[in-house]
Write a protein that holds these residues in place. Structure first.
Motif, PDB file in Angstrom:
ATOM      1  N   ILE A 226       6.069   8.963   4.121  1.00 43.52           N
ATOM      2  CA  ILE A 226       7.052   8.285   4.979  1.00 43.52           C
ATOM      3  C   ILE A 226       6.474   6.977   5.498  1.00 43.52           C
ATOM      4  O   ILE A 226       7.119   5.928   5.448  1.00 43.52           O
ATOM      5  CB  ILE A 226       7.456   9.194   6.155  1.00 43.52           C
ATOM      6  N   ALA A 227       5.240   7.044   5.993  1.00 46.52           N
ATOM      7  CA  ALA A 227       4.610   5.846   6.565  1.00 46.52           C
ATOM      8  C   ALA A 227       4.303   4.802   5.500  1.00 46.52           C
ATOM      9  O   ALA A 227       4.412   3.593   5.747  1.00 46.52           O
ATOM     10  CB  ALA A 227       3.337   6.243   7.310  1.00 46.52           C
ATOM     11  N   LYS A 228       3.916   5.249   4.305  1.00 48.82           N
ATOM     12  CA  LYS A 228       3.633   4.299   3.219  1.00 48.82           C
ATOM     13  C   LYS A 228       4.875   3.484   2.876  1.00 48.82           C
ATOM     14  O   LYS A 228       4.822   2.253   2.750  1.00 48.82           O
ATOM     15  CB  LYS A 228       3.144   5.039   1.970  1.00 48.82           C
ATOM     16  N   ARG A 229       5.994   4.174   2.714  1.00 52.66           N
ATOM     17  CA  ARG A 229       7.222   3.459   2.380  1.00 52.66           C
ATOM     18  C   ARG A 229       7.666   2.557   3.526  1.00 52.66           C
ATOM     19  O   ARG A 229       8.213   1.468   3.301  1.00 52.66           O
ATOM     20  CB  ARG A 229       8.322   4.459   2.033  1.00 52.66           C
ATOM     21  N   GLN A 230       7.392   2.964   4.753  1.00 53.69           N
ATOM     22  CA  GLN A 230       7.715   2.134   5.919  1.00 53.69           C
ATOM     23  C   GLN A 230       6.935   0.817   5.881  1.00 53.69           C
ATOM     24  O   GLN A 230       7.482  -0.255   6.158  1.00 53.69           O
ATOM     25  CB  GLN A 230       7.403   2.905   7.203  1.00 53.69           C
TER      26      GLN A 230
ATOM     27  N   LEU B  10      -3.048   0.817   5.141  1.00 50.33           N
ATOM     28  CA  LEU B  10      -2.306   0.046   4.151  1.00 50.33           C
ATOM     29  C   LEU B  10      -1.996  -1.376   4.586  1.00 50.33           C
ATOM     30  O   LEU B  10      -1.880  -2.264   3.751  1.00 50.33           O
ATOM     31  CB  LEU B  10      -1.002   0.781   3.798  1.00 50.33           C
ATOM     32  N   LYS B  11      -1.829  -1.598   5.878  1.00 48.51           N
ATOM     33  CA  LYS B  11      -1.584  -2.968   6.367  1.00 48.51           C
ATOM     34  C   LYS B  11      -2.037  -3.065   7.827  1.00 48.51           C
ATOM     35  O   LYS B  11      -1.239  -2.982   8.764  1.00 48.51           O
ATOM     36  CB  LYS B  11      -0.101  -3.335   6.255  1.00 48.51           C
ATOM     37  N   PRO B  12      -3.327  -3.242   8.014  1.00 49.97           N
ATOM     38  CA  PRO B  12      -3.904  -3.178   9.359  1.00 49.97           C
ATOM     39  C   PRO B  12      -3.439  -4.265  10.317  1.00 49.97           C
ATOM     40  O   PRO B  12      -3.632  -4.125  11.528  1.00 49.97           O
ATOM     41  CB  PRO B  12      -5.417  -3.282   9.094  1.00 49.97           C
ATOM     42  N   ASP B  13      -2.822  -5.337   9.824  1.00 47.09           N
ATOM     43  CA  ASP B  13      -2.387  -6.399  10.723  1.00 47.09           C
ATOM     44  C   ASP B  13      -1.019  -6.124  11.345  1.00 47.09           C
ATOM     45  O   ASP B  13      -0.567  -6.871  12.209  1.00 47.09           O
ATOM     46  CB  ASP B  13      -2.363  -7.746   9.990  1.00 47.09           C
TER      47      ASP B  13
END
Length: 419
Positions: free
Chosen positions: A101-105, A138-141
């Motif tokens: 869920i979080a990856k697709r988000q 996956l996207k720390p910023d």
């Protein structure tokens, strides 16, 4: 608290009370554009009209994503290959869903040029960790908004009152006996009346499974075929992962398989009581582990059993997207190259029992295992093996017992033994 500057936010949205209030609250608080996102991972909820509801609540756009096939093939099945069970009983149905869920988000946030993501997990549970570790990996910023850790609302009644004041379209009541989370692998029930571990659940709570006393009086036999550790067919019928799991959920649920009532240790340090229904997952776990018993060499099987506990903790703690989990997965998948064959499982009154198994890669030797006369194994050789195996015990255990009994000092023991 200083409000961070946010231009566009992607919210994990279900259309329920919590996320409806979060959508409106975030837009009002941060004065930003909010995009709603709902992942269909098999929760069987009516998702029709969700886009319209999100728009009425203030979303500029709403994504409804069908992730059911990916969830089972790329998350549930790899975990089943690992034989991962948290604290010996929990098959990780909620835990394994959060990374996807979080990856697709995150992917939608990147596509939309959003600078923030938000979730509705509370500050006392595991889900906040699972969501946020994935965001950060996956996207720390990306900025992370977790309203339950920052706003002034204390509970459901506060949210209902706010929704009425702000004309947020929700249907909710203050009474809620427990919370429920469903996906293709399981249904979980926790909170509310279940917070008392002495409180017995009511039978009408369950959706997937019959009670054992209401299950059929006749047993049902399933033949489950595995290739490289993945179930590919039931009773000779080939099926894709999602279809196969749904089939086993139905059949297993009819026989009352897969219910557990446990108290588990959350990552944050709180003990939590949960009741789970995992019929298909229970059948697959039992069958897969049994097939490993005839296809994996002893030391390899023992090592995998040890690492399965570590794998389960990683999934439970939200550490799916980590080098450690991926390295473990490589090990798991290597071992599963040998896990090919068919397992017979008997379903009856709440139990799933393996009654037979076969494999083209079987390491089982009837000649070696037999108690009848044979010429393969010289039983006399076992005597020397046992003496060598017992060497440490022979040399040290009696000394140890004397030492703790206070009969000798250490120097005296050494002198007695060597002299």
């Amino acid at each position: 608290m200083k409000v961070p500057e946010i231009k566009k936010l992607v919210l994990a949205y279900s259309g329920g009370l919590d996320t409806s209030v979060i959508l409106h609250w975030a837009k009002k608080t941060y004065k930003c554009e909010v995009i709603a996102y709902c992942a269909d991972i098999g929760q069987e909820e009516e998702l029709t009209g969700l886009e319209e509801k999100a728009a009425r609540t203030g979303a500029s756009k709403c994504y409804v994503e069908d992730l059911r096939a990916e969830f089972v093939s790329e998350y549930v099945f790899p975990m089943l290959r690992a034989s991962a069970v948290y604290e010996m009983r929990y098959l990780l149905g909620t835990s394994i869903a959060r990374p996807l869920i979080a990856k697709r988000q995150v992917e939608i946030a990147q596509k939309e040029g959003a600078d923030a993501v938000a979730h509705g997990a509370t500050g006392k549970g595991n889900d906040q960790v699972r969501f946020e570790l994935t965001f950060m990996a996956l996207k720390p910023d990306l900025k992370i908004v977790a309203p339950w850790r920052t706003w002034d609302f204390k509970g459901r009644e506060d949210l209902i009152r706010y929704a009425k004041e702000e004309n947020i379209p929700v249907t909710a009541s203050a009474e809620k006996p427990y919370s429920m989370d469903r996906n293709a692998l399981h249904i979980s029930y926790e909170g509310g009346v279940l917070e008392d571990p002495w409180h017995e659940y009511k039978e009408d709570m369950f959706i997937l499974t019959k009670s054992a006393d209401q299950a059929p009086d006749k047993a049902e036999i399933l033949e489950i075929e595995f290739v490289n550790g993945n179930a590919v067919a039931v009773n000779g019928k080939k099926m894709a992962p999602f279809e196969l799991l749904m089939h086993l959920n139905k059949v297993g649920g009819e026989h009352g398989v897969g219910r557990v009532d446990i108290v588990e240790n959350r990552l944050v340090g709180i003990k939590s009581r949960g009741v789970y229904e995992t019929p298909g997952g229970t059948i697959l776990h039992i069958a897969h582990r049994d097939l490993e018993s005839i296809t994996l060499e002893r030391n390899l099987q023992h090592l995998k059993d040890e690492l399965s506990l570590k794998y389960a903790r990683l999934v439970y703690n939200g550490q799916w997207f980590t080098p450690e989990r991926e390295a473990l997965q490589a090990f798991v998948d290597q071992t599963n190259r040998a896990v090919n064959g068919t397992v017979k499982v008997k379903l009856y009154k709440g139990s799933a029992q393996v009654i037979a198994r076969k494999s083209p890669n079987s390491l089982y030797s009837a000649a070696l295992a037999s108690f009848e006369k044979e010429n393969v194994y010289n039983q006399f050789d076992a005597e020397g093996f046992i003496k060598l195996f017992a060497l440490t015990a022979r040399n040290s255990y009696s000394d140890y017992k004397k030492l703790i009994a206070g009969q000798h000092d250490v120097a005296g023991l050494v002198a007695d033994r060597d002299g």
